[in-house]
Design an enzyme around this catalytic site. Structure first.
Site, PDB file in Angstrom:
ATOM      1  N   GLU A  98      13.350  73.232 175.976  1.00  0.00           N
ATOM      2  CA  GLU A  98      11.911  73.399 176.242  1.00  0.00           C
ATOM      3  C   GLU A  98      11.003  72.453 175.457  1.00  0.00           C
ATOM      4  O   GLU A  98       9.978  72.866 174.935  1.00  0.00           O
ATOM      5  CB  GLU A  98      11.495  74.844 175.921  1.00  0.00           C
TER       6      GLU A  98
HETATM    7  C1  NGO Z   1      14.522  80.785 175.912  1.00  0.00           C
HETATM    8  C2  NGO Z   1      13.824  79.965 174.861  1.00  0.00           C
HETATM    9  C3  NGO Z   1      13.689  80.695 173.536  1.00  0.00           C
HETATM   10  C4  NGO Z   1      13.177  82.112 173.763  1.00  0.00           C
HETATM   11  C5  NGO Z   1      14.116  82.834 174.713  1.00  0.00           C
HETATM   12  C6  NGO Z   1      13.645  84.245 174.987  1.00  0.00           C
HETATM   13  C7  NGO Z   1      15.927  79.214 175.154  1.00  0.00           C
HETATM   14  C8  NGO Z   1      17.150  78.421 175.031  1.00  0.00           C
HETATM   15  N1  NGO Z   1      14.733  78.836 174.732  1.00  0.00           N
HETATM   16  O1  NGO Z   1      15.911  80.444 175.664  1.00  0.00           O
HETATM   17  O2  NGO Z   1      12.813  79.992 172.695  1.00  0.00           O
HETATM   18  O3  NGO Z   1      13.130  82.801 172.538  1.00  0.00           O
HETATM   19  O4  NGO Z   1      14.246  82.152 175.926  1.00  0.00           O
HETATM   20  O5  NGO Z   1      14.466  84.938 175.861  1.00  0.00           O
END
Ligand code: NGO
Length: 526
Positions: free
Chosen positions: A338
């Site tokens: 992300e």
């Molecule tokens: C996503 C995000 C995390 C969040 C999570 C919550 C990934 C790999 N990046 O998973 O920052 O905490 O969801 O479910």
């Protein structure tokens, strides 16, 4: 005449008494090994119909005078001593064991069992645990614990009898990577909590503990060359609590505790996104040279290291060097998820450089599936959590996949609409939903040979203490452990839920605050 009648009545009564004693004895002594509720389900269980009983003279024998085997033997001694009240001793000897003993042996000729496989032969007098490697003995001990009555897990003296049905178990894992992740950044959890979490993984034969050590909300591992990361960047958490961090010494203590349970700690420093805590601690890590404010909310995707500045790479080199020195395991996790505010070309160039830094410090990279956009170095692992196309990209580059699909394996997803903790962006994950899937068929084009294993991540935006960790982790964790260990052909929800139901008593004996899902009938539940 009366006397004769009385004698007759008495002898009938005695017979009834004897019969009921006999019946109750048989009831107390389970004799069908294949009917035992072992999780993960072993590869092979052969029952021989009798039973082995611990006695006040029960001892643990090891055949080799090595520190490693002594630690393993002592671990079993400690598990048995308190609840049974027996004076269990560890004996390093080749002498003939006496009745009621466990004999632990490593035997290199059993190499077909692999690194973690084991064999248990339970005879009426002796229980023999054999493995090619010490790790296998440790895994086998978990099976022995599960074969004993649930109250063996209670932290105080319990009443016996302590019996195990006789037979032979031959067992080894399907995947070499079987783990869980704990996010200690969104909320900080101290060493004791992490150790308890580690013990839970060990009980279900998991072998990897991934610690998410940095994110926007907090930096949790001391880096001596960049001290503000923890003094400032670790000073808060989601919701504005006081946060915290591990000194290098405290962290090493966790790593050692895990190692003694044959669990490898995989440390994660998430980058280039999810870095607000670092960006708040050092102005020079930002492209505009201005330190960010600490962040205690739960948004994602707004932060990035300055990927075009050399200071950033000096910083990463220092962090990875210090972290690698604290890490006996082969992997360093570099996050990579992300990074919405990093330009794609900068992101790719960044991940390529960071892979070189990790390699320079002698470790292999794991990253969230987005890292497949870069050129993956040999040995890199992409952790598939969201975008299955990235998993295909990684496989096309020869990389292995770690399966953590959010829809199936995220421990922070709510069980259903009524769950008061957790999130549901990827869906609700009831116990059956979490169990019924196969990593080897989940992503078309990604088969068992492409997969390193499975990991269940617990993100902690909404999780603030150990009770809450337990509630989200149990009863789902044993299912992920089974998916990672037991061959797909032997996994079946209808059968598994019966075994899981029996583990409710074990959770209770361990003081685990679990979610009593109605999809399972919990035995021993009032
Ligand atoms: C996503 C995000 C995390 C969040 C999570 C919550 C990934 C790999 N990046 O998973 O920052 O905490 O969801 O479910």
């Amino acid at each position: 005449m009366l006397c004769k009648k009385l004698t007759q009545i008495l002898s009938v009564l005695t017979a009834v008494l004897m019969l009921s004693i006999l019946i109750s004895c048989t009831k107390e002594a389970p004799s069908d090994l294949s009917g035992e509720s072992i999780i993960p389900m072993p590869v092979s269980v052969i029952s021989t119909g009798k039973y082995f009983k611990l006695t006040p003279g029960t001892d643990i024998y090891i055949r080799e005078d090595s520190e490693e085997l002594k630690l393993i033997g002592q671990y079993l001694v400690d598990k048995l001593k308190l609840p049974t009240g027996y004076d269990v001793d560890l004996k390093v000897t080749h002498t003939k064991p006496h009745s009621g003993c466990f004999v632990l042996t490593t035997d290199p000729s059993k190499s077909s069992l692999g690194e973690e496989g084991y064999e248990i032969t339970i005879e009426k007098r002796i229980t023999w645990l054999t493995a090619a490697k010490p790790a296998g003995l440790f895994r086998g001990i978990q099976t022995i614990r599960q074969l004993l009555p649930a109250k063996i897990e209670a932290g105080e003296l319990q009443e016996g009898p302590w019996v195990i049905p006789t037979g032979t178990i031959t067992d080894y894992p399907g995947y070499s990577y079987r783990g869980a992740m704990l996010d200690v950044s969104r909320h900080f959890f101290g060493g004791d909590d992490v150790k308890r979490f580690t013990d839970m993984l060990a009980y279900y034969k998991m072998n990897m503990l991934h610690l998410h050590l940095s994110d926007d909300q907090g930096w949790r591992i001391e880096i001596e060359t960049w001290p503000n990361l923890t003094t400032h960047g670790g000073s808060t958490q989601v919701g504005g609590g006081k946060g915290g961090f591990y000194s290098q010494e405290q962290y090493s203590d966790i790593v050692k505790y895990a190692k003694e349970r044959y669990i490898t700690v995989v440390p994660e420093i998430d980058m280039p996104g999810h870095t607000n805590a670092a960006l708040a601690s050092y102005a020079e890590l930002n492209c505009d040279g201005k330190a960010r404010e600490l962040y205690t909310g739960t948004n994602v995707g707004f932060s990035t290291l300055c990927t075009t500045s050399e200071v950033t790479y000096k910083f990463i080199d220092d962090v990875i060097r210090e972290l690698a020195a604290l890490t006996p395991g082969q992997y360093i996790h570099i996050g990579g998820d992300e990074s919405h505010v990093t330009k794609e070309e900068d992101y790719i160039q960044f991940i390529n450089r960071v892979q070189d830094i990790v390699a320079k410090h002698g470790k292999q990279v794991i990253g969230w599936d987005e890292i497949a956009l870069a050129t993956l170095k040999p040995g890199a692992i992409a952790q598939c959590w969201s975008n299955v196309k990235n998993a295909n990209l990684a496989v096309a580059q020869g990389a292995k996949i770690l399966m953590s699909p959010a829809k199936k394996a995220y421990l922070d997803m709510q069980y259903d609409k009524s769950t008061r903790l957790g999130l549901h962006w990827a869906g609700y994950i009831e116990v059956d939903t979490g169990y019924i899937w196969d990593p080897a068929t989940f992503v078309p084009g990604v088969g068992k040979n492409n997969i390193a294993g499975i990991e269940a991540p617990l993100w902690s935006e909404t999780i603030t203490n150990m009770d809450e960790i337990e509630y989200m982790v149990f009863p789902r964790l044993p299912g992920y452990a089974e998916i990672g260990w037991t061959p797909a052909a032997s996994r079946n929800w209808e059968e598994y839920k019966m075994r899981l139901g029996k583990h409710g008593e074990r959770f209770k004996a361990m003081g685990i605050d679990f979610y009593p899902s109605t999809r399972v009938s919990w035995t021993g539940q009032e």
